[in-house]
Design a protein around this motif. Structure first.
Motif, mmCIF file in Angstrom:
data_model
loop_
_atom_site.group_PDB
_atom_site.id
_atom_site.type_symbol
_atom_site.label_atom_id
_atom_site.label_comp_id
_atom_site.label_asym_id
_atom_site.label_seq_id
_atom_site.Cartn_x
_atom_site.Cartn_y
_atom_site.Cartn_z
ATOM 1 N N MET A 212 0.826 -1.203 0.000
ATOM 2 C CA MET A 212 0.000 0.000 0.000
ATOM 3 C C MET A 212 0.862 1.254 0.000
ATOM 4 N N GLY A 213 2.004 1.208 0.695
ATOM 5 C CA GLY A 213 2.906 2.349 0.677
ATOM 6 C C GLY A 213 3.433 2.626 -0.711
ATOM 7 N N GLY A 214 3.746 1.565 -1.455
ATOM 8 C CA GLY A 214 4.192 1.737 -2.829
ATOM 9 C C GLY A 214 3.128 2.372 -3.697
ATOM 10 N N LEU A 215 1.862 1.969 -3.508
ATOM 11 C CA LEU A 215 0.770 2.558 -4.285
ATOM 12 C C LEU A 215 0.558 4.029 -3.929
ATOM 13 N N VAL A 216 0.763 4.368 -2.662
ATOM 14 C CA VAL A 216 0.660 5.768 -2.254
ATOM 15 C C VAL A 216 1.738 6.594 -2.951
ATOM 16 N N VAL A 226 10.747 4.985 -9.129
ATOM 17 C CA VAL A 226 11.452 3.730 -8.841
ATOM 18 C C VAL A 226 11.155 3.275 -7.417
ATOM 19 N N LEU A 227 11.134 4.241 -6.473
ATOM 20 C CA LEU A 227 10.858 3.904 -5.076
ATOM 21 C C LEU A 227 9.514 3.213 -4.930
ATOM 22 N N ALA A 228 8.503 3.701 -5.647
ATOM 23 C CA ALA A 228 7.166 3.121 -5.539
ATOM 24 C C ALA A 228 7.172 1.636 -5.880
#
Length: 479
Positions: A212-216, A226-228
Motif C-alpha cells: 500500500m505504501g508503494g501505491l501511495v 522507482v521507489l514506488a
C-alpha cells in the motif's frame, strides 16, 4: 448470579450493533463529494479514505477474532466499538485530509463486529448451528435495512445542516452502540487458551504496508517512481517469509495451507476479485454521480439524495440476488450459479462504459450489479465452509471477508491513481477526476468479475454449499 440471557434477547441487542454497522457502511457514501469540498481535496483523493480503512480492516480481523476466543467475545467487541467510536468522532473534528484519513481508518475496526456477534450467538445457542444461522440471518437483515436508512438520512441531512453536524449522526449511533454492549450483553468466560500469532501478524502487517505504501508513492510521485515499485516488490517478496512463519505455527493468524488447497483457493481468490468492485468502486460511483456535467463534461449532476436512493435501490437488488441464489443454484449447480452471478457483476460494470450519461442508465447498471453481488455475498462464505474441514469452517468463512477486504483496499488505491492520472491535482478549482479514470475503474471491475467466474471452475465439492445456503431458507427445508 444473574440467570443466563435468552438467545432472542441477545440477538435483539446485537441488532443494535448491526444498525450502527449499517450507518458506517451507508451514511458516508452519498456525501463523499461534500466531504471532499469540506476538506478542500480532489474527488480522486477521497478513495484513499476507503483504501486506508479497508487495509486496517484486513489487518485487524484475524488477530481480533483470535483475541475474542482468548479474552472474551464481549470484551473484544467493546474494544473494537470504542476504537470505532473514536474514529467516527475524529471525522467530526478532523481539520484536514491527514486527520480525516486517520480517523476514517480507525472507524474500520467495525468489521470485526459481525464475526464476534456470530460467536456470541453461537455460544448462547448451545452450539446449535440452525439457531446460530437464524440469528445470523436476523443480524444481516438488520444491517441491510440500516444501510438503506442511513444512506437516505445522509442524503436528506447534507443539504439541510453543516457537514460537521451530519457527520455527528454515525458517531452518536456508534457511541450508543457501545453503551448497549457494555450494559446489555452478558459476560462469558473465554473459549480458548494459548496466545496470538504475533510473528505472523507482524509479517502480514509489513507485507500489506509495503504494497500500500508503494501505491501511495505512485499516487504522489507518478508511475515512473522507482521507489514506488521497489516498495511494491518488497511487499510481494514478503509472501515467502509469511508463508514460512505461518506454516510453522500451531495456531497461525492465517492458515496458509488451507487457503492454497485445491478446494479453497478458487473461492478465496474469487472473494478478493469481487471485493475490488463491492468495496473498491463505491467512492468512484458516488463521486461520478455527483459530478456536474456542465462543469466537467461528464457525470450525472446528481444530488446526495439521488445517490442515497441509488444505494437503497442497489441494496434491494442485492437482497433479491441473495434470496434468488437457491433456485438459481438448483438449476445451474452450485458453481454455475456463482459463475453466473460473477457474469452479472461483469456485465453491470461493463455497461457503464457505453451507458453512463443518464440517471436511468446508472440505475439499470447498478440493478444488474446488485443482483450478482447479492448472490455472491450470500454464497461465498457457504462455499468456503463446504470446502473446508469441519474444524476450520469458521476460519474459512472469515477469510472470505478478509480476502474481499484486501481486494477492495488494493482496488481503492489503484482507483485513486487512475482517477488522478490525467492531473486533477492541476485543477485546484474543481478537482474533478478525468472521465478516462472512471472508464478504467469500470473496466477493471468488469474484468475482475469475469476472472472470478473463471476461478470458480476450480471450486471443489467436499460438501455442497447449496445445502448450507438452503439451511438459511425455511422454505427449502431448513430449521
Amino acid at each position: 448470579m444473574n440467570p443466563p440471557m435468552s438467545l432472542r434477547r441477545i440477538v435483539g441487542l446485537l441488532v443494535c450493533v448491526e444498525v450502527a454497522s449499517g450507518f458506517l457502511q451507508g451514511f458516508y457514501v452519498p456525501i463523499y463529494t461534500d466531504i471532499a469540498r469540506h476538506l478542500g481535496i480532489h474527488d480522486a483523493d477521497v478513495n484513499w479514505f476507503e483504501a486506508a480503512q479497508l487495509i486496517l480492516s484486513a489487518l485487524v480481523v484475524p488477530p481480533l477474532a483470535r483475541l475474542g476466543d482468548l479474552w472474551g467475545h464481549k470484551n473484544v467487541l467493546l474494544l473494537a466499538t470504542a476504537v470505532t467510536a473514536i474514529g467516527t468522532w475524529g471525522l467530526v473534528l478532523a481539520p484536514g485530509f491527514g486527520t480525516f484519513l486517520a480517523a476514517f481508518a480507525l472507524a474500520g475496526a467495525y468489521v470485526v463486529w459481525l464475526p464476534l456477534e456470530i460467536a456470541i450467538v453461537h455460544r448462547r445457542s448451545g452450539a446449535d448451528d440452525g439457531r446460530t444461522r437464524r440469528g445470523a440471518a436476523v443480524l444481516v437483515g438488520a444491517l441491510e435495512l440500516s444501510v438503506i436508512v442511513s444512506a437516505l438520512a445522509s442524503g436528506a441531512l447534507v443539504g439541510a445542516v453543516p457537514i460537521q453536524v451530519a457527520l455527528c449522526v454515525p458517531a452518536v449511533v456508534v457511541t450508543a452502540c457501545f453503551a448497549v454492549i457494555r450494559f446489555g450483553i452478558e459476560d462469558l468466560p473465554p473459549t480458548s487458551t494459548g496466545g496470538l500469532d504475533w510473528a505472523g501478524t507482524a509479517v502480514l502487517t509489513a507485507l500489506l504496508a509495503l504494497v500500500m505504501g508503494g501505491l501511495v508513492v505512485v499516487r504522489v510521485s507518478g508511475p515512473g517512481s522507482v521507489l514506488a515499485w521497489l516498495l511494491v516488490a518488497a511487499g510481494l517478496a514478503m509472501v515467502v517469509p509469511f508463508w514460512r512463519v505461518e506454516s510453522a505455527q500451531a495456531e497461525p493468524v492465517v492458515d496458509v495451507r488451507l487457503l492454497v488447497s485445491r478446494e479453497q483457493w478458487p473461492i478465496q481468490l474469487t472473494a478478493a476479485l469481487i471485493g475490488m468492485s463491492v468495496l473498491g468502486a463505491q467512492i468512484p460511483l458516488s463521486t461520478y454521480a455527483r459530478t456536474d456535467p456542465g462543469v466537467a463534461g461528464y457525470g450525472l449532476g446528481a444530488s446526495a439524495a439521488f445517490v442515497s436512493n441509488l444505494i437503497g435501490f442497489y441494496v434491494v437488488f442485492s437482497a433479491i440476488g441473495a434470496f434468488g441464489l437457491l433456485p438459481l443454484a438448483r438449476r445451474l449447480g452450485e458453481r454455475g450459479g456463482m459463475a453466473l452471478a460473477c457474469l452479472l457483476v461483469a456485465v453491470g460494470y461493463a455497461a457503464w462504459l457505453p451507458w453512463h450519461a443518464h440517471t436511468w442508465q446508472a440505475v439499470a447498471n447498478m440493478a444488474v450489479v446488485g443482483l450478482g453481488t447479492g448472490a455472491l455475498v450470500a454464497s461465498l462464505p457457504a462455499a468456503a465452509a463446504a470446502a473446508a474441514p469441519a474444524e476450520r469452517t469458521a476460519f474459512a468463512t472469515g477469510m472470505t471477508n478478509a480476502t474481499k477486504t484486501v481486494g477492495g483496499s488494493v482496488a481503492s488505491a489503484i482507483f485513486a491513481i487512475a482517477l488522478a492520472s490525467t492531473g486533477s491535482i492541476a485543477d485546484p478549482v474543481h478537482g474533478h477526476a478525468p472521465l478516462s479514470g472512471y472508464m478504467a475503474v469500470w473496466a477493471i471491475c468488469a474484468v475482475a468479475a469475469l476472472l472470478a467466474g473463471v476461478c470458480l471452475v476450480g471450486v471443489g465439492r467436499r460438501r455442497s454449499a447449496l445445502d448450507l445456503v438452503g439451511e438459511l431458507d425455511p422454505a427449502a427445508g431448513g430449521q
